[in-house]
Design a protein around this motif. Sequence first.
Motif, PDB file in Angstrom:
ATOM      1  N   PRO A  76       0.806  -1.225   0.000  1.00 29.19           N
ATOM      2  CA  PRO A  76       0.000   0.000   0.000  1.00 29.19           C
ATOM      3  C   PRO A  76       0.839   1.276   0.000  1.00 29.19           C
ATOM      4  N   ILE A  77       1.994   1.236   0.693  1.00 25.99           N
ATOM      5  CA  ILE A  77       2.877   2.408   0.708  1.00 25.99           C
ATOM      6  C   ILE A  77       3.391   2.706  -0.693  1.00 25.99           C
ATOM      7  N   ASP A  79       2.053   1.877  -3.586  1.00 29.24           N
ATOM      8  CA  ASP A  79       0.999   2.332  -4.486  1.00 29.24           C
ATOM      9  C   ASP A  79       0.563   3.763  -4.175  1.00 29.24           C
ATOM     10  N   ARG A  80       0.956   4.277  -3.019  1.00 26.29           N
ATOM     11  CA  ARG A  80       0.639   5.664  -2.671  1.00 26.29           C
ATOM     12  C   ARG A  80       1.815   6.601  -2.943  1.00 26.29           C
ATOM     13  N   LEU A  81       3.040   6.157  -2.600  1.00 22.43           N
ATOM     14  CA  LEU A  81       4.202   7.039  -2.668  1.00 22.43           C
ATOM     15  C   LEU A  81       5.099   6.787  -3.872  1.00 22.43           C
ATOM     16  N   LYS A 204      -0.449   8.930 -11.299  1.00 19.16           N
ATOM     17  CA  LYS A 204      -0.561   9.861 -10.177  1.00 19.16           C
ATOM     18  C   LYS A 204      -0.470  11.330 -10.594  1.00 19.16           C
ATOM     19  N   ASP A 239      -7.966   7.998  -8.064  1.00 22.11           N
ATOM     20  CA  ASP A 239      -7.654   8.149  -6.650  1.00 22.11           C
ATOM     21  C   ASP A 239      -7.847   6.857  -5.865  1.00 22.11           C
ATOM     22  N   GLU A 240      -8.159   5.767  -6.558  1.00 26.34           N
ATOM     23  CA  GLU A 240      -8.344   4.463  -5.911  1.00 26.34           C
ATOM     24  C   GLU A 240      -7.070   3.670  -6.057  1.00 26.34           C
ATOM     25  N   GLY A 241      -6.565   3.120  -4.978  1.00 27.85           N
ATOM     26  CA  GLY A 241      -5.302   2.407  -5.097  1.00 27.85           C
ATOM     27  C   GLY A 241      -5.119   1.389  -4.002  1.00 27.85           C
ATOM     28  N   GLY A 242      -4.000   0.659  -4.106  1.00 33.88           N
ATOM     29  CA  GLY A 242      -3.597  -0.263  -3.069  1.00 33.88           C
ATOM     30  C   GLY A 242      -4.623  -1.321  -2.735  1.00 33.88           C
ATOM     31  N   GLN A 373      -2.345   1.324 -10.286  1.00 39.31           N
ATOM     32  CA  GLN A 373      -2.677   1.856  -8.960  1.00 39.31           C
ATOM     33  C   GLN A 373      -2.657   0.809  -7.855  1.00 39.31           C
ATOM     34  N   THR A 377       0.830  -3.292  -4.319  1.00 38.29           N
ATOM     35  CA  THR A 377       0.111  -3.979  -3.246  1.00 38.29           C
ATOM     36  C   THR A 377      -0.211  -5.413  -3.654  1.00 38.29           C
TER      37      THR A 377
END
Length: 448
Positions: A76-77, A79-81, A204, A239-242, A373, A377
Motif C-alpha cells: 500500500p505504501i 501504491d501511494r508514494l 498519479k 484516486d483508488e489504489g492499493g 494503482q 500492493t
Amino acid sequence: MTNVQAFINEQPFSRFQWLIWAMCFAVVLIDGFDTGAIGFIAPSLQSAWGIPKPALAPVLSSALFGLACGALLVGPISDRLGRRAPLIASVLVFGVAGIGSACAENLMQLTVLRFLTGVGLGAALPNAVTLMSEFCQNSRRATMTNLMTCGFPLGAALGGLLAAWLIPHFGWRSVLLVGGVSPIILSLLLLLALPESVRFMVAKGYPVERIRGTLARIATSAADAGSFVLTEHAPVAADEGGVRVILSNKYIIGTTMLWLASFMGLVIFYASINWMPVLLKEAGLSPQYATLVSTLFPLGGFGAVFCGVLMDRFNPTRVVALCYALTAISIFFIGQAAANMGLLMVIVFAGGVLLNTSQVSMNALAADFYPTQGRATGVAWMVGISRFGGIAGSFLVAQLTGLEFSFGGIFAVLAIPGGIACIALLVSQAARPLSPIAALRTGEPLAH
C-alpha cells in the motif's frame, strides 16, 4: 498524446532499461544472500555461543515472519508514494539491520535484528518486481522479470560459497557484516540512478516534464511528447489504489486465487527443503546421499527464464498452471522412487525445477494481473501471504510423520497443494477483469 506503454513497446530494450534491470537484479541478489545467511552461520553460531539446536528455532524463523510483515506493509505504501523511495528505504533497512545483526551480543538481540532484516528483505523483492515490470515491453515482461528474480537463488548460492570462505578466516559475524554493508552501498547507487516508474507517474499525475525526461532516456523521440496517457487492462478510479483495488469486486476472486496458488507452492517448497534429508534417511539412504539428493531440489530457479519466454508467447496464467500441475506429478513420484537412486535424483531435480519455476513466475503473473494503482500492493501481498505457506509446510510434514505416514504417503500428500495451485490459477484466469485484447479496445485511459 503519447501512450506510455505503447511507446515502451515500440522501442528496443535500451541501456537505461538494462541499468534498471541490473539495479533491481542486485537488490534481489543481495536479498537472496541475506535471507540464506542465517542458515550458513547457524552451526558456527551454535558452537560460539554454546546453545542447543532447539534454541536456534526462533532466530532461524524470525526473518521469515519479517519477510511476511515487510511484504504486507510495503504494498500500500508503494501504491501511494511510488516504487522508488520504498525500494531504496527497504534496502537501507535490511542493510542497517544486517550490520546490527553482526554486532549482536546474545540470541534475543539477534532474533529481533533478524526480524527487522526480514522486514526490509520482504519489502524489497515485491518493489523490485513491480518497478522492473513497469519498464518492460509487453512482449518481454515475464522473461525479464523472471530473469531478474533468478538473482534470489543465485544470491543464496553465493552466500554459501562466501560463508565457506569467510567463517574460517573471519568468523560468523563477517557473513552478516557483508550482508549489511553491501545493501547500504547499493542503496546509495539506487538513490543516484534509480528512476520512478513512468506508469506510476502518469497514474498519479506527475509533471509532464518529469515523465518526458524519464522516457527520453529510453528513446529521444519522447522529447517531442506534449502529454501522456496510460491504458489499463481494467481501469480503476485515479484516486483508488492499493488495498481497495486488489480487494475490489473486479479483482477479489483473482487476488484470492493468486494468494492460494503462491501459498500452496511454498507449502511444498519449505516442506521439501526442511524435511527431505530426514525423510530420505528414514527411507534407507545414507546421510551423505540423503543430503546430496536433497540439495538438488532448490537448484532449479534457472527454469524460470524459459518459463518467462513461454509466458510472453502464450497465455501466462495457463503456462504457470501447467508448471504447478507437473510439479504435483513430480512430487508424487518422489515418494515412489526411493529405492532407485538414479531415478530419485532425476525426479527430485525435475520437481525442484518445476516448483522453483512456478514460484518465481508468480511474481510476473501478479504484476501483469493488477493495474498500476494496485500493482505494488498486489505483488507484495501475494508474496507476504505466501510466506505463511512456508510455515504451514514445515508443520504439515511434522504432523504427517507423527501420524506415521510412509515416505510415499507423505509425498503423495505434498503433491496435493500443487494440484490446488493449478486449479486456483485457472480460476484466476476465468476471473480476470478484461483480457489484454479487450483492454486495447475498451480500456479507459489515464492521461496527463
